[in-house]
Design an enzyme around this catalytic site. Structure first.
Site, PDB file in Angstrom:
ATOM      1  N   ARG A 148      23.626   0.750   5.882  1.00  0.00           N
ATOM      2  CA  ARG A 148      23.753   0.404   4.459  1.00  0.00           C
ATOM      3  C   ARG A 148      23.861   1.691   3.653  1.00  0.00           C
ATOM      4  O   ARG A 148      22.840   2.306   3.292  1.00  0.00           O
ATOM      5  CB  ARG A 148      22.554  -0.411   4.026  1.00  0.00           C
ATOM      6  CG  ARG A 148      22.524  -0.861   2.573  1.00  0.00           C
ATOM      7  CD  ARG A 148      23.657  -1.765   2.208  1.00  0.00           C
ATOM      8  NE  ARG A 148      23.459  -3.127   2.719  1.00  0.00           N
ATOM      9  CZ  ARG A 148      24.448  -4.025   2.716  1.00  0.00           C
ATOM     10  NH1 ARG A 148      25.668  -3.711   2.297  1.00  0.00           N
ATOM     11  NH2 ARG A 148      24.207  -5.244   3.175  1.00  0.00           N
ATOM     12  N   GLN A 189      31.910 -10.532   8.280  1.00  0.00           N
ATOM     13  CA  GLN A 189      32.345  -9.870   7.045  1.00  0.00           C
ATOM     14  C   GLN A 189      32.790  -8.443   7.373  1.00  0.00           C
ATOM     15  O   GLN A 189      32.103  -7.737   8.110  1.00  0.00           O
ATOM     16  CB  GLN A 189      31.184  -9.845   6.049  1.00  0.00           C
ATOM     17  CG  GLN A 189      31.307  -8.849   4.914  1.00  0.00           C
ATOM     18  CD  GLN A 189      31.411  -9.500   3.537  1.00  0.00           C
ATOM     19  OE1 GLN A 189      32.044 -10.530   3.349  1.00  0.00           O
ATOM     20  NE2 GLN A 189      30.748  -8.857   2.592  1.00  0.00           N
ATOM     21  N   HIS A 241      34.653   2.028   2.730  1.00  0.00           N
ATOM     22  CA  HIS A 241      33.771   1.340   1.774  1.00  0.00           C
ATOM     23  C   HIS A 241      32.702   2.309   1.246  1.00  0.00           C
ATOM     24  O   HIS A 241      31.504   2.099   1.392  1.00  0.00           O
ATOM     25  CB  HIS A 241      33.143   0.170   2.514  1.00  0.00           C
ATOM     26  CG  HIS A 241      32.417  -0.853   1.684  1.00  0.00           C
ATOM     27  ND1 HIS A 241      31.384  -0.543   0.851  1.00  0.00           N
ATOM     28  CD2 HIS A 241      32.581  -2.193   1.609  1.00  0.00           C
ATOM     29  CE1 HIS A 241      30.946  -1.662   0.302  1.00  0.00           C
ATOM     30  NE2 HIS A 241      31.645  -2.672   0.736  1.00  0.00           N
ATOM     31  N   GLU A 266      36.072   1.986  -3.214  1.00  0.00           N
ATOM     32  CA  GLU A 266      36.553   1.855  -1.838  1.00  0.00           C
ATOM     33  C   GLU A 266      38.061   2.046  -1.749  1.00  0.00           C
ATOM     34  O   GLU A 266      38.809   1.347  -2.437  1.00  0.00           O
ATOM     35  CB  GLU A 266      36.141   0.481  -1.310  1.00  0.00           C
ATOM     36  CG  GLU A 266      34.641   0.197  -1.500  1.00  0.00           C
ATOM     37  CD  GLU A 266      34.268  -1.257  -1.334  1.00  0.00           C
ATOM     38  OE1 GLU A 266      33.335  -1.720  -2.030  1.00  0.00           O
ATOM     39  OE2 GLU A 266      34.946  -1.953  -0.541  1.00  0.00           O
TER      40      GLU A 266
END
Ligand code: TA6
Length: 267
Positions: free
Chosen positions: A50, A69, A144, A244
């Site tokens: 994360r 995802q 990302h 991103e």
């Protein structure tokens, strides 16, 4: 424990995990880290980190029929193929991922992914997708990037004025009016973006340049969503913003057999 490559040279310090070829730390000498990393992030094989720069591949988001995802590249173990000290200020690291029995079940094509990371005064990432299959395939993808910020209330993003975007919260098409500031959840996919995007906060102004891309995602979960997010503290939304570099939605790429496409980010 997570296997990672640590780079220290005269200009910068970086850490890159083999899990997802994930750059999870980049800090110029004498400056604060540029990338946000959640204090409670998972740091183990098979789980996405994360923070830092997750690689969303071979799809962005959760297209119809997909359960995972942002694809499988970010939770796959990549091979570290080389580290090359270009000079005292610049180091290049290369990692690769090839199709496997598991990946073919999720994405029925043969491929090779190569990530070139250049660590120095600038941080450069080049994600090259090569189609090793006999037939063409389609991808969407994103680098990302989670940027550490002084406080989300100080943030201003420019370079997307008048750009069309899909608001992922309402599924409506909109056009950006002025610079972007934050006082609620933002989740937008901008199109026709071929110029640098500029991130300003209290401490710095940063140019985010992307190549091989004309779409850019801007995201902050704000209060409610942040409290539900995995591996993130409830008030973490104050500490980061994602900008991103993408090939998302209509910016998807069809890669012919034996051909390649490269998505590049320069910070
Ligand atoms: O890029 C923005 C986004 O698609 C958001 O919708 C949000 O879900 C974020 O990615 C994080 O996704 P993750 O799967 O890492 O929790």
């Amino acid at each position: 424990m997570l296997e990672f490559i640590e780079i220290k040279n005269n200009k910068a310090h970086a850490k890159i995990a083999l899990n997802g070829a994930h750059v999870f730390h980049y800090q110029r000498v004498g400056q604060k880290p540029l990338l946000y990393l959640s204090e409670i992030s998972d740091l183990e094989e098979g789980k996405s980190i994360r923070g830092g720069i997750p690689i969303c591949w071979p799809w962005f988001g959760k297209p119809e029929g997909k359960t995972l995802q942002h694809g499988f590249a970010r939770t796959s173990k990549w091979t570290h193929t080389s580290t090359n000290k270009i000079d005292a200020n610049t180091t290049e690291v290369v990692l690769k991922l090839k199709h496997s029995k598991e990946s073919l079940k999720l994405f029925p094509y043969k491929f090779e992914l190569a990530l070139h990371v250049e660590v120095g005064e600038n941080l450069k990432l080049e994600l090259k997708t090569t189609n090793l299959d006999a037939k063409a395939f389609e991808i969407t993808q994103a680098l990302h990037t989670y940027f550490a910020v002084s406080h989300i209330g100080d943030v201003e993003i420019s370079g997307l004025e008048n750009k069309p975007y899909l608001d992922a919260l309402t599924f409506k098409d909109e056009v950006q009016n002025g610079v972007i500031t934050f006082n609620s959840e933002v989740d937008r996919v901008y199109q026709n973006v071929t110029n640098a995007v500029i991130l300003k906060d209290k401490n710095r102004s940063l140019h985010v340049e992307s190549f091989g891309s004309s779409s850019c995602v801007v995201w902050n979960p704000w209060i409610e969503k942040c409290s539900r997010m995995s591996a993130m503290k409830a008030d973490a939304y104050k500490e980061f913003v994602c900008i991103e570099s993408a090939n998302a939605f209509e910016d998807k790429r069809i890669i012919l057999a034996n051909k390649s496409h490269t998505l590049k980010l320069v910070l």
